[in-house]
Write an enzyme that holds these catalytic residues in place. Structure first.
Site, PDB file in Angstrom:
ATOM      1  CG  ASP A 402      -2.343  -1.015   0.870  1.00 13.82           C
ATOM      2  OD1 ASP A 402      -2.553  -1.188  -0.508  1.00 13.82           O
ATOM      3  OD2 ASP A 402      -2.800  -1.383   1.939  1.00 13.82           O
ATOM      4  CE1 TYR A 483      -9.655  -4.718   6.173  1.00  7.64           C
ATOM      5  CE2 TYR A 483      -8.029  -5.519   4.438  1.00  7.64           C
ATOM      6  CZ  TYR A 483      -9.137  -5.882   5.336  1.00  7.64           C
ATOM      7  OH  TYR A 483      -9.222  -7.108   5.757  1.00  7.64           O
ATOM      8  CG  ASP A 547      20.453   6.123  17.823  1.00  8.87           C
ATOM      9  OD1 ASP A 547      20.575   5.111  17.433  1.00  8.87           O
ATOM     10  OD2 ASP A 547      20.280   7.285  17.372  1.00  8.87           O
TER      11      ASP A 547
END
Ligand SMILES: *[C@@H]1O[C@H](CO)[C@@H](O)[C@H](O)[C@H]1NC(C)=O
Ligand SMILES: *[C@@H]1O[C@H](CO)[C@@H](O)[C@H](O)[C@H]1NC(C)=O
Ligand SMILES: *[C@@H]1O[C@H](CO)[C@@H](O)[C@H](O)[C@H]1NC(C)=O
Ligand SMILES: *[C@@H]1O[C@H](CO)[C@@H](O)[C@H](O)[C@H]1NC(C)=O
Ligand SMILES: [Cu+2]
Length: 873
Positions: A402, A483, A547
């Site tokens: 998508d 959707y 990080d």
């Protein structure tokens, strides 16, 4: 700027809040664009505070004026290409998309973490569509530095792509003429469709209940030949239900390769019709199919007919209770986060982050810190896949990536009060496409929300303490065809971060043929007269550039393992004791991992050099979070249709080296070139060594050499194995379609950081202290309350608290709270009732919703890269 949304609040004494029909002034349609409440008569007097990000948002999308400037620049640079804003033909040249080229992390870190460094060069990323050798290409280009100056250049953008290419050459079929071809094909078989489906293509009434749409699903085979199948659908117009109205007739179409013929025009719209498929039988060609259909005794299967069953709403039903609106959340005293709307920077109880949005992948967050320490450099969607299976020519090969259609491009305006609370902050996005800028109003929202459950609680003999679980959500909703994906980044008071995706909208069902030789339920359940629910996998990839307390990190599995041990104190009674223990396994190479069985391993990312007060490495745990089961990877092994387009889907998560040359694990154009994708994930997760020198601090290094600095990236999936059932009709429900991955602090701080930010209350009960034992023990907390010598609970508590003055208790100067009998609040509770305007409960959607219409895409590629070429101005 953090101006407060204008909305007046009147305080009531005593009785708490009331609903009010009082007319509230100063509420205009602009209210939803103008953030925040104006708090009158509310204590403490909340003044509008100007809040500004410490640094520029270097990830921010191009402003409309920047995009315009780049567009003008490119039109000149590419004057020979005749760039048009209104392409009418596949081979016309146009700038498909324009957005910020995300800066290299190695250039951003010095800017974020040193005083002197300037922001990294700002550059744009342009996707050009143009013809090469008579075929359309999409190609990526970098334009910079910005603003445009004599130094500005446009160069092919290749470094982010593992293929080393900057273009995809396999063009999409010309959708408009392909659709026209499909319509004509359908008209030519009107006799058959009328006979079998009771419907036919009707150009005069295309959306009528007995009209048909014809959609193709096209694929390239290994040899590069374009072919596909056309399937008919009933239109399901009002609710867009066509994906649950497939009809059981399929026709194979093959591209007639005329491109070498030199004409150019319409080459990719020429199709030849082959086999037909109906009710489990494959017919060699149309003549044979037609002959069979009109033969006496031909075996038919009932058609899939539209009706009220596809309607999303029931306006009329009135079960008990529906006459009242449900409870909702309110925020009468304004938010506790700070938002710099211009820089898209947020600060909330120790969390700080930037966010932005891109056309392909929607909202992402950047430089996430918690209590001043780094947690993540980037958290972003990479790709959203749906992969189907089935026993008909359509469903068996159906798959969608998508980002090609655009998770950001299709993130439409949010419905205030419904998609997000009425009190949320709503932000716009801009799409720069075809040389134009389109504003998507209010398609990102930010809000705090208090859960229905507590963050912590404890009951003792003499007190009960409760802490509210309030969290911060950054939300958008992408409606890609059938959707709707609600995508949340959620931040919790303890430092946890969650990525949560919920699906709703219509399933893409398959036709359910009822006949003797049908294998029932192999690919789904029957959910209506002639509808199969159509098994599919949703696998949605995110990137987390962790990080943890700096860029140098190590990933380990901390396994909880059964073990048999001998302990001296057990002798001689137990020779050996069956028990369990912890064991750590470092991840020393780039690899894909699946979630462990029985949740028996913790996936931890530790700082290589930073420890907490207890000498433990600061870490974050990655865990499959709340939702329906653990998050999935693709069931299909070596998917025929996906080829190398989405290898990331084959494992639950991946750990790889962070590189400037590998900013993304997928590219939207992988969808149209799966065999030779621009980004092949197997070349990112290719087994490189993750062992590094702990002394090497934070300087990111050049790619590919041996000086790996420990900066790692996690790719992970959310989604589900979706076996829709009758409850997915008419729409999939968001509560059960939800899935998430959580990043949870693991020894990151010295103790739970939420203790100092949470709001709650300790109820100090009145009766006397009953001894310090466990309940049930002699002198314990179960009743021995006639000892009048004991000091009161209050005195005892005070003594205990006074002891806790070593900085390990309440931070800051002085001010120990003196516990008293009754309610002792921490954080600020509500102290007065409020009188809220109706809009705080139920936004006036006639005014508060700005969009007049949405250009939602259908999944036949219209409205996407291919359809775009023909979009009218
Ligand atoms: C650009 O447009 C001009 C005028 O329509 C035309 O003559 C020329 O061939 C075009 N060039 C390209 C590369 O399409
Ligand atoms: C995947 O499928 C392709 C094409 O069918 C085949 O060439 C390749 O060997 C397969 N790879 C694996 C790992 O099975
Ligand atoms: C970003 O990094 C890549 C790979 O090292 C490099 O080719 C590119 O020039 C860098 N971009 C900038 C703006 O420095
Ligand atoms: C495809 O897009 C074009 C242009 O945007 C539009 O005219 C056409 O109706 C669309 N086709 C379908 C089937 O939606
Ligand atoms: Cu689904």
């Amino acid at each position: 700027m953090d101006s407060r949304r204008r909305l007046s609040i009147r305080c009531l004494t005593g009785l708490g809040f009331l609903l009010s029909s009082v007319a509230f002034l100063s509420l205009t349609a602009d209210r939803w664009r103008e953030p925040r409440l104006n708090l009158k008569n509310v204590e403490p007097a909340t003044k509008v505070r100007v809040f500004t990000a410490p640094k520029t948002n270097v990830w921010a999308d191009l402003r409309p004026d920047e995009a315009d400037e780049v567009y003008k620049f490119l039109s000149k640079e590419w004057v020979d290409l005749n760039i048009t804003r209104t392409p009418r033909h596949t081979l016309d040249s146009f700038i498909y998309t324009l957005e910020t080229l995300q800066p290299n992390k190695s250039d951003v870190l010095p800017y974020l973490w040193t005083q002197e460094s300037a922001p990294p060069q700002r550059c744009a990323k342009a996707v050009l569509s143009h013809a090469l050798d008579g075929r359309a290409h999409y190609s990526y280009h970098a334009v910079g530095p910005l603003p445009v100056s004599p130094d500005t250049r446009v160069v092919p953008l290749t470094f982010p792509f593992t293929s080393g290419r900057h273009y995809v050459s396999k063009d999409m079929p010309d959708m408009v003429s392909t659709m026209e071809f499909c319509r004509s094909l359908a008209e030519s078989v009107a006799d058959i469709t009328t006979e079998l489906l009771g419907a036919r293509v009707d150009r005069d009434n295309p959306n009528g209940p007995d009209s048909l749409l014809a959609f193709p699903r096209t694929t390239w085979n290994d040899a590069g030949h374009l072919f596909g199948w056309v399937q008919f659908f009933r239109p399901g117009y009002n609710s867009g239900a066509n994906s649950i109205l497939p009809q059981g007739i399929y026709a194979r179409i093959d591209a007639v390769d005329g491109s070498s013929g030199g004409e150019g025009e319409d080459t990719d719209a020429d199709w030849k019709v082959g086999e037909w498929f109906y009710n489990g039988v494959l017919y060699e060609n149309l003549n044979k199919f037609r002959a069979a259909v009109f033969e006496p005794g031909f075996l038919k299967t009932p058609p899939n007919v539209d009706g009220p069953w596809t309607d999303t709403e029931n306006f009329d039903a009135s079960p008990d209770g529906r006459e009242l609106p449900p409870p909702i959340s309110i925020q009468p005293l304004g938010p506790r986060y700070k938002l710099d709307r211009k820089e898209r920077y947020v600060s909330w109880f120790g969390f700080e982050f930037y966010f932005t949005s891109t056309q392909a992948t929607g909202v992402s967050v950047h430089d996430v810190r918690f209590k001043g320490e780094r947690v993540m450099y980037e958290l972003s969607l990479q790709e959203a896949m749906a992969h189907y299976a089935g026993d008909d020519p359509m469903a068996s090969g159906q798959e969608f990536l998508d980002s090609f259609f655009g998770m950001g491009t299709n993130a439409f305006e949010l419905v205030p009060g419904y998609d997000c609370p009425a009190y949320a902050d709503y932000l716009d996005s801009h799409l720069h496409r075809l040389g134009k800028t389109e504003r998507l109003p209010s398609n990102i929202c930010l809000f705090e929300f208090t859960s229905d459950h507590l963050l912590s609680r404890h009951t003792t003999a003499t007190s009960v303490t409760v802490s509210r679980n309030t969290f911060l959500t950054l939300r958008s909703v992408s409606t890609v065809g059938n959707y709707d994906y609600t995508i949340d980044y959620v931040f919790y008071l303890d430092g946890a971060i969650e990525v949560k995706v919920r699906a709703s909208g219509y399933i893409f069902g398959a036709f359910y043929a009822r006949n003797a030789h049908k294998t029932e339920d192999e690919y789904g359940h029957r959910v209506h007269d002639a509808l199969s629910s159509s098994l599919h996998d949703h696998v949605i990839s995110f990137k987390a550039d962790l990080d943890v307390a700096g860029t140098a990190n190590d990933m380990v599995h901390l396994a909880v393992e059964p073990v048999t041990k001998t302990y001296p104190w057990d002798q001689p009674h137990f020779g050996r004791r069956n028990t369990m223990h912890l064991r750590e396994y470092p991840v020393e190479r780039e690899t894909g991992l699946d979630w462990p069985k029985n949740a028996g391993e913790f996936y931890l990312v530790y700082s290589s050099d930073k420890k907490n007060a207890w000498g433990e490495r600061k870490g974050y745990r990655i865990v499959s979070g709340t939702g329906i089961g653990s998050t999935p990877h693709l069931t299909v092994v070596n998917s025929t249709v996906l080829a190398d387009a989405a290898r990331w889907a084959e494992k639950d998560l991946w750990v790889v080296r962070r590189k400037d040359t590998e900013p993304r694990g997928a590219d939207p154009f992988n969808y149209i070139d799966p065999v030779n994708p621009l980004v092949d994930f197997t070349r990112i997760a290719n087994g490189e060594d993750l062992v590094h020198d702990d002394d090497n601090e934070t300087s990111p290094t050049a790619d590919g050499d041996d000086s790996y600095d420990g900066d790692l990236v996690i790719y992970f999936n959310v989604g589900s194995h979706h076996v829709p059932h009758s409850g997915d009709v008419p729409n999939t429900l968001a509560h059960t379609s939800a899935s998430s991955v959580l990043f949870v602090p693991h020894n990151f701080a010295d103790r739970d950081p939420s203790r100092e930010s949470v709001q709650g209350v300790r109820l100090q009960l009145k009766h006397k202290r009953e001894g310090a034992g466990f309940p049930g023990q002699p002198g314990g907390g179960d009743g021995d309350d006639d000892d009048d010598e004991e000091p009161s609970e209050e005195e005892e508590e005070l003594k205990l608290r006074a002891r806790d003055g070593n900085g390990n208790g309440r931070e800051g100067k002085g001010g120990h709270h003196k516990l008293h009998t009754g309610a002792n609040y921490f954080g600020t509770p509500y102290r007065r009732g409020v009188n809220l305007p109706l809009e705080a409960l139920e936004p006036d959607l006639e005014k508060a919703y700005q969009s007049g219409s949405h250009r939602v895409s259908d999944l036949s590629s219209n409205g996407s890269a291919a359809g775009m070429r023909f979009q009218e101005p």
